[in-house]
Design an enzyme around this catalytic site. Structure first.
Site, mmCIF file in Angstrom:
data_model
loop_
_atom_site.group_PDB
_atom_site.id
_atom_site.type_symbol
_atom_site.label_atom_id
_atom_site.label_comp_id
_atom_site.label_asym_id
_atom_site.label_seq_id
_atom_site.Cartn_x
_atom_site.Cartn_y
_atom_site.Cartn_z
ATOM 1 N N ASN A 150 -3.620 -7.130 -8.814
ATOM 2 C CA ASN A 150 -2.796 -7.156 -7.575
ATOM 3 C C ASN A 150 -3.236 -8.492 -6.930
ATOM 4 O OD1 ASN A 150 -2.268 -4.654 -8.012
ATOM 5 N ND2 ASN A 150 -3.597 -3.961 -6.515
ATOM 6 N N ASP A 151 -4.346 -8.834 -6.585
ATOM 7 C CA ASP A 151 -4.876 -10.299 -6.080
ATOM 8 C C ASP A 151 -4.461 -11.531 -6.999
ATOM 9 O OD1 ASP A 151 -5.100 -9.813 -3.398
ATOM 10 O OD2 ASP A 151 -7.108 -8.738 -3.989
ATOM 11 N N ARG A 187 -13.052 1.452 -3.737
ATOM 12 C CA ARG A 187 -12.865 0.846 -2.803
ATOM 13 C C ARG A 187 -13.549 1.255 -1.373
ATOM 14 N NH1 ARG A 187 -7.015 0.991 -4.973
ATOM 15 N NH2 ARG A 187 -6.329 -1.351 -5.376
ATOM 16 N N HIS A 218 0.860 -1.081 0.006
ATOM 17 C CA HIS A 218 0.056 -0.048 0.102
ATOM 18 C C HIS A 218 0.882 1.266 -0.040
ATOM 19 C CE1 HIS A 218 -3.510 -2.733 0.773
ATOM 20 N NE2 HIS A 218 -4.005 -1.864 -0.069
ATOM 21 N N CYS A 231 -8.117 -2.907 -13.100
ATOM 22 C CA CYS A 231 -8.130 -2.082 -11.890
ATOM 23 C C CYS A 231 -6.997 -2.306 -11.082
ATOM 24 C CB CYS A 231 -9.649 -2.024 -11.221
ATOM 25 S SG CYS A 231 -9.974 -3.514 -10.485
HETATM 26 C C1 PEP Z 1 -6.628 -5.961 -6.892
HETATM 27 O O1 PEP Z 1 -6.586 -7.001 -6.412
HETATM 28 O O2 PEP Z 1 -5.851 -5.766 -7.871
HETATM 29 C C2 PEP Z 1 -7.440 -4.862 -6.696
HETATM 30 C C3 PEP Z 1 -7.629 -4.003 -7.284
HETATM 31 O O3 PEP Z 1 -8.073 -4.798 -5.309
HETATM 32 P P1 PEP Z 1 -7.124 -4.414 -3.925
HETATM 33 O O4 PEP Z 1 -5.864 -4.021 -4.428
HETATM 34 O O5 PEP Z 1 -7.937 -3.364 -3.274
HETATM 35 O O6 PEP Z 1 -7.124 -5.684 -3.232
HETATM 36 MG MG MG Z 2 -7.910 -7.191 -4.676
#
Ligand code: PEP
Ligand code: MG
Length: 957
Positions: free
Chosen positions: A843-844, A691, A584, A891
């Protein structure tokens, strides 16, 4: 450390038998919201296995491992039975310390209680206590043991008089800060007592700050009229804290090991005094476990010790450590061994050599935990300087050489040249103990006032924004009466103002960290920040102040609060030794528009402040002391980029179309609806990811319908008809909500989070959906569910959505799926039949595809979404969606990556949602492309075997 509040203690309980007492204890835990009613059976079942009676009238009932699922949050309830309760093992219990633990925390409590039990009269004190504070004082006080280490030895003194040796030992204690001049004067008036075997003893309790034992030995043993002298022990006594030491000394003399003691070198001498015999086989090993020898590794160690034929003892090389049985869990835990400290195993007799080697090997192997070589982290460093001045030194790290490029993880694009400002935490040294508690309290009060004033000035100087908010939170923390009370209590127990304050801060911070929630863990960093500010005032140490001129911040790691605190007018770039691209802090650096690289490695911390640095946040490089040629090249590139940035900014409100006319929508990611207007101003064509969990985290209970409508309404208003893609609540796992108790999970990223959690509380999901639809009214709203793994979960969420939408009848709605779990990408064809759109959370998706925790301190650097495996999943998703006429967005952070933009466009992604600041540049990047060229680059990327190969191949074209 057992932290109790008055609410945790119940005095004057009565019960006819142990079952009745347990019933009351279980009810107290239920009432406190710690457990559900079923936990009572767990307590009974555990008692049936073996008694939890500890001794001295204390029992510690706790549930079986199976009953942990009934625990809502870890906690303790203390019940006092002044008249005692007959326990099933024949003992009598006056105090029940009943534990609701989600994992093995009860062992840590046990460790603390083992110290409590060693004190005289503890049973009576606890049974007769008339206030909760008295019970808390006994149970919570940190164990103090007398100091005996290399710093209290005074070997080879050239004297031939035992009185002079006694004085030399006393002087050594004074020098070590354990006693004052009054103690030395008291010793000067004494005649040493003979212990036998040439050893003598003097002692006093006056002027003692820290209990300690010193030993002075002469260059050569000598005779005086009363006998032979080979050494004089000098004891600074305080309460009964020295008792264990004297027992060991007694045992040593009983073994006859006293005669040769004075001739031994310091280390062996200390080993003998720790209880290790002269005949013992020994092995020493450095402890590398991240959290030291906590309950689980300690248990492993004990199992290995019990499997040996010889009895093994273990002690800590650092400090006055007593050698304890390695086969006793409570003894091993009572060592409190931390990472970096050295364990010394010893054993005698048959099998001794093999036993100590087996134990040392087990420690080297990590005792069931992954271990990494010593590499001190920022907090470890702070803790070490603040609490344990005798801890092991850190291996030296060499700084990067002049003009030597260091590779790092690109975190936020941009190029910067500026002098480095290397953030190093100051060294605080202070005495642990102080005599005059009134004086110490006054000092602490003044330091707290001073810190408050400093913060107020800083808040005034900082104009608005998150920085001022964080500083205000710090000011609030300073005023926390619990912190102040905890510090005052320690001071009342003999601690110095510094030690008392830091202990209070450290305990509070640990409690926060134990919540395993990253956001709360960052609060712990804030607490330590505040703690250091006060410590700085107490110790007269200046806190590091960033330079007035522009600089590049170099730090071990930074939390979001650190990043938000950065003065963007001065900070040109950010370099961290640890961290990954989707941490983050990296996301925030991008949002602030600061060039940043993360995971650059330890060496950057060895750089000198002021050395010139180049940070390439796009290429992932740091260069210290660049040559004039490199410097000029970089300056030229910075100028070019500035021109491009200006051009991109000028065209920010235009659509993003490739040169051959293919349109890609560019939207913004938001974590706060208040920033929606800013996103529009920067050219965002909508919000591609809201979010929404931030709305929930701001409140101490689930926000009601009206609150949520107001929050979302703000974004819709700012968007003025542009679409808003809202993700339903994505909490759980590693980011729990305080008002939503969840059982502890071994693997929170693989646990109950995202849609899995909200489907368990459909009323929460329903309220959120209703709020989104009502806030939208006639405006376009896109709603998506996070962490969906297959169609079944989507249908479950959709059923709730359909019910609400049938009532609300919002005009322009689509319901989609976040593609974050590989199974979902693989099954995209089935999902595309029923979902209106997909938004890929790279990201996930990367985390789950590559099996690397996105915040892992070492591995996250490898968690690159440009991995061909991730790109193939994106390809599958887009193909499946387009086959059904659905649109696909990205995203995750990959959408902001300049190298990735052509690939994503080439793969057919219809929308990119990025941080607001990046919107103009991402639009500009799309305008550079043609669709056939983008497809070519996507094909090239898909053919590569690794993420590095993808990046190299794209760089080469
Ligand atoms: C992701 O996982 O790419 C995403 C956009 O969600 P977050 O980063 O809030 O988990
Ligand atoms: Mg995510």
């Amino acid at each position: 450390m057992l932290t109790l509040t008055r609410d945790d203690v119940r005095l004057g309980c009565r019960a006819a038998d142990w079952r009745g007492a347990l019933d009351q204890a279980a009810a107290a835990l239920v009432e406190a919201g710690r457990v559900s009613a079923e936990y009572r059976e767990g307590l009974l079942a555990r008692e049936a296995q073996s008694s939890t009676y500890l001794g001295h009238g204390i029992a510690i009932p706790h549930g079986t491992p199976e009953s942990r699922r009934y625990v809502r949050s870890t906690g303790v309830r203390v019940l006092q039975f002044p008249e005692g309760v007959p326990w099933h093992d024949g003992s009598r219990v006056n105090l029940l310390v009943t534990i609701a633990a989600q994992s093995d925390e009860h062992l840590d409590i046990l460790r603390q209680l083992t110290h409590v039990l060693r004190r005289d009269g503890v049973t009576e004190t606890l049974a007769r206590a008339t206030t909760a504070d008295q019970v808390i004082a006994v149970l919570s006080r940190e164990p103090v043991s007398a100091r005996l280490d290399a710093g209290t030895l005074c070997l080879g003194v050239p004297v031939r008089d035992h009185l002079e040796l006694a004085l030399a030992a006393a002087a050594r204690l004074r020098h070590a800060g354990c006693v004052d001049a009054g103690f030395v004067a008291a010793i000067a008036g004494q005649t040493p007592l003979p212990l036998g075997q040439g050893l003598w003893l003097v002692y006093s309790s006056s002027g003692v700050k820290t209990p300690a034992l010193a030993l002075a030995t002469p260059t050569q043993r000598f005779r005086v009229d009363v006998g032979e002298v080979s050494g004089v022990f000098c004891l600074a006594a305080q309460g009964d804290t020295h008792r264990a030491l004297l027992v060991r000394l007694d045992e040593l003399l009983a073994r006859g090991d006293g005669a040769g003691l004075a001739e031994l070198p310091a280390e062996q001498l200390l080993a003998r005094l720790s209880g290790e015999s002269a005949q013992a086989q020994t092995a020493r090993v450095r402890l590398l476990n991240a959290h030291g020898l906590h309950a689980r590794p300690a248990k492993e160690l004990v199992l290995v010790a019990r499997a040996q034929t010889a009895q093994v003892r273990v002690r800590l090389l650092e400090g006055s450590g007593e050698a304890v049985s390695a086969a006793s869990l409570t003894s091993v835990l009572s060592l409190g061994a931390r990472r970096g400290q050295t364990l010394v195993f010893s054993a005698e007799g048959e099998g001794a050599a093999a036993a100590v080697v087996a134990l040392a090997d087990a420690v080297r192997g990590g005792l069931g935990e992954p271990v990494t070589p010593l590499q001190e982290t920022r907090e470890e460093g702070a803790a070490r300087t603040a609490q344990a001045p005798r801890a092991a030194p850190v291996e030296p790290v060499v700084p990067p050489g002049a003009d030597e490029p260091l590779t790092a993880v690109p975190a936020a694009p941009g190029l910067a040249i500026a002098p480095a400002y290397v953030l190093r935490l100051p060294d605080f040294s202070y005495p642990e103990q102080a005599e005059d508690s009134t004086h110490e309290r006054g000092r602490l009060e003044r330091a707290l006032d001073g810190a408050r004033q400093q913060l107020e000035t800083l808040v005034k100087r900082t104009v608005g924004g998150e920085v001022a908010q964080i500083l205000s939170i710090h000011a609030e923390m300073l005023g926390d009466p619990d912190l102040r009370d905890a510090a005052f209590e320690s001071i009342g127990g003999g601690a110095s103002a510094e030690a008392g304050w830091w202990r209070a801060i450290d305990i509070a911070a640990r409690v926060q960290e134990a919540l395993a929630d990253r956001l709360l863990a960052e609060r712990a960093a804030d607490l330590r920040d505040v703690g250091r500010r006060v410590l700085g005032l107490l110790c007269g140490v200046e806190m590091p102040m960033p330079p007035e001129q522009p600089y590049i911040l170099v730090a071990d790691d930074v939390g979001p609060s650190d990043v938000a605190r950065l003065d963007t007018a001065k900070v040109r770039g950010l370099v961290t030794a640890r961290g990954g691209a989707t941490s983050h802090s990296a996301i925030l650096a991008r949002a602030l528009g600061i060039a940043a690289v993360v995971g650059a490695g330890e060496r950057v911390l060895a750089l000198a402040t002021g050395v010139e640095l180049i940070v390439d946040g796009e290429g992932g490089r740091v260069v210290a002391a660049p040559t004039p040629e490199r410097r000029q090249r970089t300056e030229r590139r910075i100028e070019e980029q500035e021109v491009l940035r200006r051009a991109a900014h000028a065209r920010r409100h235009e659509e993003a179309r490739t040169r051959d006319g293919h349109r890609v929508e560019i939207a913004a990611n938001l974590g706060n609806t208040a920033h929606a207007a800013d996103a529009v101003e920067r050219g965002a064509e909508g919000i591609g990811l809201l979010r929404t969990e931030f709305v929930f985290m701001e409140h101490s209970e689930a926000p009601d319908l009206a609150t949520q409508i107001a929050e979302y309404g703000e974004a819709f208003d700012a968007l003025a008809g542009r679409p808003l893609v809202a993700r339903t609540l994505d909490v759980g796992g590693d980011k729990p909500l305080s008002y939503w108790p969840m059982p502890h999970e071994e693997n929170p990223f693989l646990g109950v989070r995202g849609i899995r959690l909200t489907l368990m509380r459909p009323e929460v999901l329903e309220t959120q959906l209703r709020a989104l639809l009502m806030a939208a009214g006639r405006r376009p709203v896109r709603i998506m569910f996070p962490m969906i793994k297959d169609i079944e979960e989507f249908r479950a969420g959709k059923a709730i959505f359909d019910r609400v939408q049938a009532e609300v009848k919002a005009a322009d709605v689509q319901l989609g799926v976040m593609i974050e779990v590989p199974s979902c990408a693989l099954l995209a064809p089935t999902l595309a039949k029923e979902a209106d759109f997909f938004s890929i959370g790279t990201n996930d998706l990367t985390q789950y595809t590559l099996a690397i925790d996105r915040g892992h301190p070492q591995l996250s650097a490898q968690s690159d979404a440009m991995h061909p495996a991730v790109l193939r999943l994106i390809q599958l998703t887009v193909e499946a969606a387009h086959a059904e006429g659905r649109w696909v967005g990205v995203c995750g952070e990959l959408g902001s990556d300049p190298q990735a933009i052509p690939v994503l466009v080439g793969l057919g992604v219809d929308e990119l949602s990025v941080s607001s600041r990046r919107v103009p540049l991402v639009k500009a990047a799309v305008r550079e492309l043609t669709l056939p060229r983008a497809r070519e680059l996507a094909g090239l990327a898909l053919r590569q075997p690794t993420a590095a190969a993808v990046r190299e191949a794209l760089e080469a074209v």
